[in-house]
Write a protein that holds these residues in place. Structure first.
Motif, short mmCIF file in Angstrom:
data_model
loop_
_atom_site.label_atom_id
_atom_site.label_comp_id
_atom_site.label_asym_id
_atom_site.label_seq_id
_atom_site.Cartn_x
_atom_site.Cartn_y
_atom_site.Cartn_z
N GLY A 81 46.04 6.79 -34.12
CA GLY A 81 45.81 6.02 -32.91
C GLY A 81 45.34 4.62 -33.25
O GLY A 81 44.80 4.39 -34.32
N CYS A 83 43.34 1.22 -31.40
CA CYS A 83 42.66 0.56 -30.29
C CYS A 83 43.06 -0.91 -30.37
O CYS A 83 42.51 -1.67 -31.16
CB CYS A 83 41.14 0.72 -30.37
SG CYS A 83 40.28 0.03 -28.95
N TYR A 99 43.05 4.12 -36.66
CA TYR A 99 42.28 5.30 -37.05
C TYR A 99 43.14 6.27 -37.84
O TYR A 99 44.26 6.59 -37.44
CB TYR A 99 41.71 6.01 -35.82
CG TYR A 99 40.70 5.16 -35.12
CD1 TYR A 99 39.38 5.14 -35.54
CD2 TYR A 99 41.06 4.34 -34.06
CE1 TYR A 99 38.44 4.34 -34.92
CE2 TYR A 99 40.13 3.53 -33.43
CZ TYR A 99 38.82 3.54 -33.87
OH TYR A 99 37.90 2.74 -33.26
N ALA A 103 43.66 13.76 -35.96
CA ALA A 103 44.19 13.26 -34.69
C ALA A 103 43.41 13.73 -33.47
O ALA A 103 43.33 13.03 -32.47
CB ALA A 103 45.66 13.64 -34.55
N ALA A 106 40.86 11.64 -31.39
CA ALA A 106 41.26 10.71 -30.32
C ALA A 106 40.56 11.03 -29.01
O ALA A 106 40.33 10.13 -28.20
CB ALA A 106 42.77 10.74 -30.13
N LYS A 110 39.54 7.38 -27.85
CA LYS A 110 40.30 6.76 -26.76
C LYS A 110 39.39 6.28 -25.63
O LYS A 110 39.47 5.12 -25.22
CB LYS A 110 41.37 7.72 -26.24
CG LYS A 110 42.24 7.13 -25.16
CD LYS A 110 43.29 8.16 -24.71
CE LYS A 110 44.28 7.58 -23.72
NZ LYS A 110 43.76 7.45 -22.37
N CYS A 113 37.40 3.29 -26.82
CA CYS A 113 38.28 2.14 -26.93
C CYS A 113 38.48 1.48 -25.57
O CYS A 113 38.33 0.27 -25.42
CB CYS A 113 39.63 2.57 -27.51
SG CYS A 113 40.94 1.33 -27.41
N TRP A 121 44.41 1.89 -25.84
CA TRP A 121 44.71 2.94 -26.82
C TRP A 121 46.22 3.10 -26.90
O TRP A 121 46.90 3.30 -25.90
CB TRP A 121 44.07 4.25 -26.37
CG TRP A 121 44.24 5.34 -27.39
CD1 TRP A 121 45.16 6.35 -27.35
CD2 TRP A 121 43.48 5.52 -28.59
NE1 TRP A 121 45.02 7.14 -28.46
CE2 TRP A 121 43.99 6.67 -29.24
CE3 TRP A 121 42.43 4.83 -29.17
CZ2 TRP A 121 43.47 7.12 -30.45
CZ3 TRP A 121 41.91 5.29 -30.38
CH2 TRP A 121 42.43 6.43 -30.99
N LEU A 123 49.61 4.73 -29.41
CA LEU A 123 50.03 5.63 -30.47
C LEU A 123 51.02 4.89 -31.35
O LEU A 123 51.88 4.19 -30.85
CB LEU A 123 50.66 6.89 -29.88
CG LEU A 123 49.76 7.71 -28.95
CD1 LEU A 123 50.53 8.86 -28.34
CD2 LEU A 123 48.54 8.20 -29.70
#
Length: 124
Positions: A81, A83, A99, A103, A106, A110, A113, A121, A123
């Motif tokens: 992920g 930010c 990051y 996972a 997140a 998220k 962020c 945020w 992907l």
């Protein structure tokens, strides 16, 4: 890699967010290790002056943690992920924070962020 269920892991993430911006046209990979903590992030600069970057913005001081910083031109692939356009607390600067690791982290990162860092945020 990072166990965010433990307060020490959350504290490390918070400190990295608040105290480790990076330089213009540069990035830094920050790998922090300590008891029950293993965190790897990459900070890609958006508008921080290079002199501030070189003088320690990518040098978090985390008591009891081993911190390894590597400067790169851009963040490596493999993040779970990002930010984007994250605001640095108390300063007029922005950065993208990538990051790596677990996972499922997140779910904590998220919301932080999007609210605290006023970022978006995304992907990879």
């Amino acid at each position: 890699m990072l166990d965010l269920r433990r307060p020490s892991g959350l504290a490390v993430i918070f400190l990295l967010f608040c105290h480790a911006p990076q330089a213009q046209a540069q990035a830094c990979v920050v790998h922090t290790q300590g008891e029950h903590v293993d965190v790897k992030v990459c900070q890609q600069n958006r508008n921080i002056p290079e002199s501030l970057f070189k003088s320690g913005f990518c040098q978090p001081e985390l008591k009891g943690q081993k911190v390894d910083v590597t400067y790169v031109d851009q963040c490596p692939s493999g993040a779970f992920g990002i930010c984007s356009n994250a605001h640095v607390d108390g300063m007029p600067y922005r950065q993208d924070i990538h990051y790596y690791g677990v996972a499922s982290d997140a779910r904590f990162l998220k919301p932080f962020c999007e609210t605290r860092s006023q970022g978006e945020w995304t992907l990879p």
